[in-house]
Motif scaffolding. Sequence first.
Motif, PDB file in Angstrom:
ATOM      1  N   ALA A 102      69.531  42.527  53.736  1.00  0.00           N
ATOM      2  CA  ALA A 102      70.637  41.741  54.550  1.00  0.00           C
ATOM      3  C   ALA A 102      71.887  42.138  54.441  1.00  0.00           C
ATOM      4  N   ILE A 103      72.540  42.426  53.416  1.00  0.00           N
ATOM      5  CA  ILE A 103      73.733  43.246  53.180  1.00  0.00           C
ATOM      6  C   ILE A 103      74.008  44.293  54.124  1.00  0.00           C
ATOM      7  N   ARG A 104      72.990  45.237  54.002  1.00  0.00           N
ATOM      8  CA  ARG A 104      72.982  46.424  55.150  1.00  0.00           C
ATOM      9  C   ARG A 104      73.165  46.003  56.261  1.00  0.00           C
ATOM     10  N   ALA A 105      72.232  45.029  56.873  1.00  0.00           N
ATOM     11  CA  ALA A 105      72.357  44.694  58.214  1.00  0.00           C
ATOM     12  C   ALA A 105      73.619  43.991  58.672  1.00  0.00           C
ATOM     13  N   LEU A 106      74.050  43.254  57.516  1.00  0.00           N
ATOM     14  CA  LEU A 106      75.356  42.565  58.036  1.00  0.00           C
ATOM     15  C   LEU A 106      76.404  43.449  58.275  1.00  0.00           C
ATOM     16  N   LYS A 107      76.699  44.229  57.225  1.00  0.00           N
ATOM     17  CA  LYS A 107      77.655  45.364  57.489  1.00  0.00           C
ATOM     18  C   LYS A 107      77.715  46.306  58.519  1.00  0.00           C
ATOM     19  N   GLU A 108      76.444  46.559  58.706  1.00  0.00           N
ATOM     20  CA  GLU A 108      76.167  47.501  59.882  1.00  0.00           C
ATOM     21  C   GLU A 108      76.745  46.909  61.340  1.00  0.00           C
ATOM     22  N   ALA A 109      76.361  45.325  61.438  1.00  0.00           N
ATOM     23  CA  ALA A 109      76.908  44.679  62.680  1.00  0.00           C
ATOM     24  C   ALA A 109      78.038  44.392  62.766  1.00  0.00           C
ATOM     25  N   TYR A 110      78.726  43.930  61.486  1.00  0.00           N
ATOM     26  CA  TYR A 110      80.109  43.450  61.452  1.00  0.00           C
ATOM     27  C   TYR A 110      80.810  43.951  60.175  1.00  0.00           C
ATOM     28  N   PRO A 111      81.334  45.217  60.451  1.00  0.00           N
ATOM     29  CA  PRO A 111      81.921  46.105  59.475  1.00  0.00           C
ATOM     30  C   PRO A 111      82.966  44.986  58.620  1.00  0.00           C
ATOM     31  N   LYS A 112      83.586  44.223  59.459  1.00  0.00           N
ATOM     32  CA  LYS A 112      84.945  43.525  59.042  1.00  0.00           C
ATOM     33  C   LYS A 112      84.529  42.146  58.229  1.00  0.00           C
ATOM     34  N   LEU A 113      83.219  41.932  58.491  1.00  0.00           N
ATOM     35  CA  LEU A 113      82.695  40.854  57.836  1.00  0.00           C
ATOM     36  C   LEU A 113      82.784  40.693  56.320  1.00  0.00           C
ATOM     37  N   CYS A 114      82.997  39.775  55.511  1.00  0.00           N
ATOM     38  CA  CYS A 114      83.193  39.920  53.987  1.00  0.00           C
ATOM     39  C   CYS A 114      81.865  39.203  53.718  1.00  0.00           C
ATOM     40  N   VAL A 115      81.029  40.202  52.939  1.00  0.00           N
ATOM     41  CA  VAL A 115      79.704  39.711  52.620  1.00  0.00           C
ATOM     42  C   VAL A 115      79.939  39.300  50.936  1.00  0.00           C
ATOM     43  N   ILE A 116      79.444  38.040  50.538  1.00  0.00           N
ATOM     44  CA  ILE A 116      79.385  37.969  49.243  1.00  0.00           C
ATOM     45  C   ILE A 116      77.966  37.682  48.758  1.00  0.00           C
ATOM     46  N   THR A 117      77.774  37.913  47.717  1.00  0.00           N
ATOM     47  CA  THR A 117      76.369  37.839  47.364  1.00  0.00           C
ATOM     48  C   THR A 117      76.282  36.807  45.974  1.00  0.00           C
ATOM     49  N   ASP A 118      75.265  36.105  45.978  1.00  0.00           N
ATOM     50  CA  ASP A 118      75.066  35.412  44.536  1.00  0.00           C
ATOM     51  C   ASP A 118      74.146  36.054  43.500  1.00  0.00           C
ATOM     52  N   VAL A 119      74.850  36.092  42.317  1.00  0.00           N
ATOM     53  CA  VAL A 119      74.207  36.743  41.265  1.00  0.00           C
ATOM     54  C   VAL A 119      73.584  35.692  40.177  1.00  0.00           C
ATOM     55  N   ALA A 120      72.276  35.634  40.139  1.00  0.00           N
ATOM     56  CA  ALA A 120      71.950  34.630  39.394  1.00  0.00           C
ATOM     57  C   ALA A 120      70.263  34.796  39.432  1.00  0.00           C
ATOM     58  N   LEU A 121      69.726  34.359  38.333  1.00  0.00           N
ATOM     59  CA  LEU A 121      68.153  34.655  38.513  1.00  0.00           C
ATOM     60  C   LEU A 121      67.296  33.665  38.891  1.00  0.00           C
ATOM     61  N   ASP A 122      67.832  32.220  39.317  1.00  0.00           N
ATOM     62  CA  ASP A 122      67.126  31.302  39.572  1.00  0.00           C
ATOM     63  C   ASP A 122      66.324  31.287  40.608  1.00  0.00           C
ATOM     64  N   PRO A 123      66.652  32.183  41.894  1.00  0.00           N
ATOM     65  CA  PRO A 123      65.735  32.067  42.729  1.00  0.00           C
ATOM     66  C   PRO A 123      64.643  33.142  42.833  1.00  0.00           C
ATOM     67  N   TYR A 124      64.969  34.027  41.761  1.00  0.00           N
ATOM     68  CA  TYR A 124      63.666  35.231  41.295  1.00  0.00           C
ATOM     69  C   TYR A 124      62.888  34.757  40.355  1.00  0.00           C
ATOM     70  N   SER A 125      63.327  33.727  39.533  1.00  0.00           N
ATOM     71  CA  SER A 125      62.651  33.445  38.248  1.00  0.00           C
ATOM     72  C   SER A 125      61.391  32.643  38.382  1.00  0.00           C
ATOM     73  N   SER A 126      60.269  32.825  37.721  1.00  0.00           N
ATOM     74  CA  SER A 126      59.066  32.004  37.899  1.00  0.00           C
ATOM     75  C   SER A 126      59.238  31.038  37.092  1.00  0.00           C
ATOM     76  N   ASP A 127      60.433  30.677  36.092  1.00  0.00           N
ATOM     77  CA  ASP A 127      60.677  29.587  35.407  1.00  0.00           C
ATOM     78  C   ASP A 127      61.651  28.535  36.108  1.00  0.00           C
ATOM     79  N   GLY A 128      62.455  29.038  37.201  1.00  0.00           N
ATOM     80  CA  GLY A 128      63.387  28.440  38.113  1.00  0.00           C
ATOM     81  C   GLY A 128      64.923  28.323  37.191  1.00  0.00           C
ATOM     82  N   HIS A 129      64.999  28.935  36.141  1.00  0.00           N
ATOM     83  CA  HIS A 129      66.305  28.954  35.579  1.00  0.00           C
ATOM     84  C   HIS A 129      67.230  29.902  35.891  1.00  0.00           C
ATOM     85  N   ASP A 130      68.582  29.901  35.505  1.00  0.00           N
ATOM     86  CA  ASP A 130      69.369  31.023  36.146  1.00  0.00           C
ATOM     87  C   ASP A 130      69.478  32.276  34.905  1.00  0.00           C
ATOM     88  N   GLY A 131      68.713  32.233  33.951  1.00  0.00           N
ATOM     89  CA  GLY A 131      68.415  33.129  32.758  1.00  0.00           C
ATOM     90  C   GLY A 131      67.018  33.284  32.431  1.00  0.00           C
TER      91      GLY A 131
END
Length: 331
Positions: A102-131
């Motif tokens: 998604a980052i690469r698609a956004l930067k290719e389409a709109y180089p001047k758009l500021c792309v910010i990402t969430d850094v945390a584990l909860d979306p990826y965790s089978s436990d649903g926690h941030d760690g």
Amino acid sequence: MNLSIRPRRNRRSSAIRSMVRETVLTPGDLILPVFLHEDEEDTPLSSMPGCTRWSIPGLVKEAGEALAAGVPGVVLFPKIEESLKSSHGEESYREDGLVPRAIRALKEAYPKLCVITDVALDPYSSDGHDGVVRRDKNGELEILNDETVEILCKQALCHARAGADIVSPSDMMDGRVAAIRAVLDAEGFTDVLIMSYTAKYASSFYGPFRGALDSQPKEGDKKTYQMDPGNIREAMRETLLDEAEGADVLMVKPAGPYLDVISKVRENSTLPVAAYQVSGEYLMLKSASAAGWLDEKGIVLESLMGIKRAGADMILTYFAKHAAKWLAEKS
């Protein structure tokens, strides 16, 4: 009464009110949080009416519309398929994962758009926690700090390699800002900013968001790492730590119920301050407006003005695109 002193003179006309206005809200103050998933279809969210879980093409279109309205940045929140989740969230730093693509698609389409990402584990965790989760000797749930920070560093680096302008750790683990800064700098990403969730409270306002990402904890709660809603001095401690560790922007979350915290962070740091008008705040305003009890345009702009007046330099809000358009109409 001394009627030679009449404060109402400064409110006499729209021109005068404009000239003496102390706080000005602009589209450039706003950041749009966006949800994305692997599906090819865009899915409206029942838990957050007016919001959508986007496919990557849909995300690119939505970000383009926001940018055209004057919103300079978006922050990405992924819904990860259950089959890809694990106890250590390895999917969070896969180079061809959903967020890097998604980052690469956004930067290719709109180089001047500021792309910010969430850094945390909860979306990826089978436990649903941030760690990373384990059981202590008494069988109680424990969130492992240092093991989690190691994974967050891999995730932040993955996002930087994909082209993210800002990485935003939202986990509230101790020491993660310094660790992420060291890893980014060592890999040559000295220009990538860190927007730290400095004061993220263990709030009841997050429910609709967790429904949008299916990221609620499977067991327990987040009170051992997110902050107690009764504390403000603790927020100052976190402010000083994040500043010393190399954060570029400090964030308070939620925004509306914590205007005093925003103000206090602003007073105690020279760094830019961000505030997140979260899903529960959004849903309250949206629901009351849909019922005809509030004027949506008026109440949204007033709520955002209050957040900025409290000291926020930038505001993450699901209303960003519409608010930007309303602000353009006013000008």
